[in-house]
Design an enzyme around this catalytic site. Sequence first.
Site, PDB file in Angstrom:
ATOM      1  N   CYS A  56     -16.201   1.775  -0.184  1.00 40.44           N
ATOM      2  CA  CYS A  56     -15.064   0.905   0.188  1.00 40.44           C
ATOM      3  C   CYS A  56     -14.723   0.998   1.661  1.00 40.44           C
ATOM      4  O   CYS A  56     -14.076   0.097   2.187  1.00 40.44           O
ATOM      5  CB  CYS A  56     -13.854   1.238  -0.687  1.00 40.44           C
ATOM      6  SG  CYS A  56     -13.225   2.910  -0.453  1.00 40.44           S
ATOM      7  N   GLN A  92      -9.983  -3.794  -4.017  1.00 39.28           N
ATOM      8  CA  GLN A  92     -11.278  -3.323  -3.537  1.00 39.28           C
ATOM      9  C   GLN A  92     -12.348  -3.483  -4.605  1.00 39.28           C
ATOM     10  O   GLN A  92     -13.461  -3.951  -4.326  1.00 39.28           O
ATOM     11  CB  GLN A  92     -11.177  -1.845  -3.120  1.00 39.28           C
ATOM     12  CG  GLN A  92     -12.474  -1.279  -2.602  1.00 39.28           C
ATOM     13  CD  GLN A  92     -12.883  -1.877  -1.272  1.00 39.28           C
ATOM     14  OE1 GLN A  92     -12.127  -1.836  -0.321  1.00 39.28           O
ATOM     15  NE2 GLN A  92     -14.088  -2.435  -1.197  1.00 39.28           N
ATOM     16  N   HIS A  98      -7.052   1.023  -6.838  1.00 36.29           N
ATOM     17  CA  HIS A  98      -7.307   0.138  -5.681  1.00 36.29           C
ATOM     18  C   HIS A  98      -8.010  -1.127  -6.207  1.00 36.29           C
ATOM     19  O   HIS A  98      -9.179  -1.371  -5.926  1.00 36.29           O
ATOM     20  CB  HIS A  98      -8.179   0.881  -4.667  1.00 36.29           C
ATOM     21  CG  HIS A  98      -8.200   0.269  -3.300  1.00 36.29           C
ATOM     22  ND1 HIS A  98      -7.426  -0.820  -2.939  1.00 36.29           N
ATOM     23  CD2 HIS A  98      -8.924   0.596  -2.189  1.00 36.29           C
ATOM     24  CE1 HIS A  98      -7.670  -1.124  -1.677  1.00 36.29           C
ATOM     25  NE2 HIS A  98      -8.569  -0.283  -1.197  1.00 36.29           N
ATOM     26  N   ASP A 129     -17.000   7.413  -2.225  1.00 40.92           N
ATOM     27  CA  ASP A 129     -15.809   7.258  -1.386  1.00 40.92           C
ATOM     28  C   ASP A 129     -15.547   8.614  -0.737  1.00 40.92           C
ATOM     29  O   ASP A 129     -16.164   9.622  -1.118  1.00 40.92           O
ATOM     30  CB  ASP A 129     -14.634   6.809  -2.277  1.00 40.92           C
ATOM     31  CG  ASP A 129     -13.370   6.472  -1.493  1.00 40.92           C
ATOM     32  OD1 ASP A 129     -13.443   6.296  -0.261  1.00 40.92           O
ATOM     33  OD2 ASP A 129     -12.292   6.389  -2.129  1.00 40.92           O
ATOM     34  N   ARG A 132     -13.553  -8.511   0.496  1.00 43.13           N
ATOM     35  CA  ARG A 132     -12.106  -8.293   0.337  1.00 43.13           C
ATOM     36  C   ARG A 132     -11.363  -9.596   0.618  1.00 43.13           C
ATOM     37  O   ARG A 132     -10.430  -9.965  -0.093  1.00 43.13           O
ATOM     38  CB  ARG A 132     -11.620  -7.209   1.309  1.00 43.13           C
ATOM     39  CG  ARG A 132     -12.106  -5.803   1.013  1.00 43.13           C
ATOM     40  CD  ARG A 132     -11.520  -5.244  -0.267  1.00 43.13           C
ATOM     41  NE  ARG A 132     -10.080  -5.206  -0.236  1.00 43.13           N
ATOM     42  CZ  ARG A 132      -9.345  -4.223   0.302  1.00 43.13           C
ATOM     43  NH1 ARG A 132      -9.940  -3.171   0.815  1.00 43.13           N
ATOM     44  NH2 ARG A 132      -8.012  -4.255   0.265  1.00 43.13           N
ATOM     45  N   ARG A 139       0.883  -1.183   0.000  1.00 49.64           N
ATOM     46  CA  ARG A 139       0.000   0.000   0.000  1.00 49.64           C
ATOM     47  C   ARG A 139       0.910   1.219   0.000  1.00 49.64           C
ATOM     48  O   ARG A 139       1.704   1.394   0.930  1.00 49.64           O
ATOM     49  CB  ARG A 139      -0.910  -0.008   1.227  1.00 49.64           C
ATOM     50  CG  ARG A 139      -1.603   1.332   1.450  1.00 49.64           C
ATOM     51  CD  ARG A 139      -2.748   1.286   2.406  1.00 49.64           C
ATOM     52  NE  ARG A 139      -3.895   0.628   1.795  1.00 49.64           N
ATOM     53  CZ  ARG A 139      -5.141   0.698   2.260  1.00 49.64           C
ATOM     54  NH1 ARG A 139      -5.407   1.407   3.350  1.00 49.64           N
ATOM     55  NH2 ARG A 139      -6.122   0.080   1.656  1.00 49.64           N
TER      56      ARG A 139
END
Length: 307
Positions: A263, A134, A131, A223, A291, A104
């Site tokens: 997310c 996700q 991402h 988001d 996930r 990450r």
Amino acid sequence: MTRHFLSLFDWSPEELRAMLERAAKLKAARGKPTRGRLPLAGKTVALIFEKASTRTRVSFEVGVQELGGHPMFISAKDSQLGRGEPIRDTARVFSRYVHMIMLRTFAQETLEELARYATVPVINGLSDKLHPCQVMADLQTIIEHKGPRLEDHTIAWVGDGNNMANTWIEAAAQFGFRLRVACPPAFQPDAAVLAEARRRGGRIELFDRPERAVEGADAVNTDVWASMGQETEAERRRQAFAGFTVDDALMARANPGAIFLHCLPAHRGEEVTDAVIEGPASRVWDEAENRLHAQKAIMERLLRTAD
Ligand code: CP
Ligand code: NVA
């Protein structure tokens, strides 16, 4: 040949589909007795974080362990990375110890350099640009609640043109659904990602207003308005995103039975109201759970490229 999972464009639509089908099987089989050697038996997966995480860290740690492997959490700031050791050196050293690396990171370039120098598979656990783990979990959630023919679905993105929005744009090209996007003018998605997705046949429409984007949508996504690393812009962004909150009135403009996805973590009262995230359309807890399953399928698939 060792392959990586940095972007949904790294894999063919058929391969991505197969990963989602495998994720559904892994979900159904979870907790049931398994026969034979587990895919990650005797292997270690390094989980490197330059930024905070709840879901990514926990779902990868649990997922690696359920596949029989050893997850190793590494905070970049507490390793030599935090003192400036180059990512290309880290890549070659880690490749001598571990069998897979999840990173990450603040910058997609860091991830790409890691993958260039690593001899083991590298997974994008979130960058400033993308991402993908996700969105694989999100697609698994949409299939569960809206059916498997993704090409028949319409999905809306409302809010920042950020890493999640860019990945949804990639997904539209790879999975064939219609994507309707509304972002404020100064917060549009990555133009190169959009151009490439359209070149690959993605059906992506951009709108000025969220009300237009959610028309005909089977799933509405949003988001945070300020992603990790953008904390100093939070106030300016709150002003720029006025009118982009997903509330009950906006959800009512989507298709009957439309689901809400986020997310997480969410900022209630900013990009989404408490009523929507806690309401009957919300599938955010299934989405978070997925996930785990989606990433197990991704790791299994990557292992097949690595030996
Ligand atoms: N959605 C997501 O990646 O959550 P974390 O930041 O908690 O990992
Ligand atoms: N766009 C958010 C996603 C967090 C999972 C961020 O990058 O902070």
